[in-house]
Design a protein around this motif. Sequence first.
Motif, short mmCIF file in Angstrom:
data_model
loop_
_atom_site.label_atom_id
_atom_site.label_comp_id
_atom_site.label_asym_id
_atom_site.label_seq_id
_atom_site.Cartn_x
_atom_site.Cartn_y
_atom_site.Cartn_z
N SER A 131 0.86 -1.19 0.00
CA SER A 131 0.00 0.00 0.00
C SER A 131 0.89 1.24 0.00
N GLU A 138 0.32 3.97 1.37
CA GLU A 138 0.30 4.54 2.71
C GLU A 138 -0.03 3.43 3.70
N VAL A 181 -2.04 1.33 6.17
CA VAL A 181 -3.50 1.25 6.30
C VAL A 181 -3.88 0.47 7.54
N LYS A 198 -7.48 6.14 2.43
CA LYS A 198 -6.38 5.23 2.05
C LYS A 198 -6.81 3.77 2.15
N LYS A 249 -9.06 3.02 -0.89
CA LYS A 249 -8.24 2.94 -2.11
C LYS A 249 -7.50 1.61 -2.19
N GLY A 293 -4.26 2.98 -4.82
CA GLY A 293 -3.94 2.33 -3.55
C GLY A 293 -2.52 1.82 -3.46
#
Length: 197
Positions: free
Chosen positions: A55, A57, A59, A128, A131, A173
Motif C-alpha cells: 500500500s 500509505e 493502512v 487510504k 483505495k 492504492g
Amino acid sequence: MNTANLLNQIAFIKEIDKVKYIQRKTKLFNSDRNENDAEHSWHLALMAIVLAEHSDEPVDILKVVKMVLIHDIVEIDAGDTFIYDSQKNHSNTDEERLAANRIFGLLPKQQADELIAIWEEFEAGETKEAKFAKAMDRLEPLLQNTSNNGGTWKEFDVSYKKVYEKKSVIKEGSSTLWNYAEGLINESVEKGILKNE
C-alpha cells in the motif's frame, strides 16, 4: 445476555449466506468454474493481508478486511453488475444503498451503522483504506483473466482500453501493484489474450 441482539445477529448471518449463490462473471484461477461473491470476498481479504506492505500509505488492515468482506453483500438484493457491462453503470446505485440499509439493518443498530459506514467508505473510494481495498477488488479479476487465457475479456469482447481504464484504480492504492498489473495488461495484449483497439 442480550437475546434481541443475538437473534438479530443470527438473522444477519443467515441472510448473508445468500452471497455464496451470487455468481460472478470471472472464473477461478485456471478454471472454467465461475467464482461466487463469497469466494471473491474471502480471496480479497487474504490478498489485503498478504499485500498490505505494498500500500502506498500505511493502512488499518482490519478496516480494509472488513471493507472487502462486506463490499458485495448488497448484491444479495441488487445483483452483480459486471464491471465491463455497457448497459448498467458499475458505480454505487440507489438499489445498492437500499440493499445496504435492509441487509445491514438486520443487525443491532450500532453494528448496522458501523457496517453501513464502512460500506459507504469503500464505495466512495477516498480514504487510504478504501483505495487499497479497491485495488484488491480490481487486481483479483485481472489475475484470474490472465490465468484463464483472457477469460471474461475474450468471452465478452472487452478491449485493452476498457481494461486499462477500469484497472487503473489500482494505482490509487498501490503504485507497486499498479506497475505489476500494468505489466500484466500489456503482456496480455502481446500474448493476444486481450485485444488492443
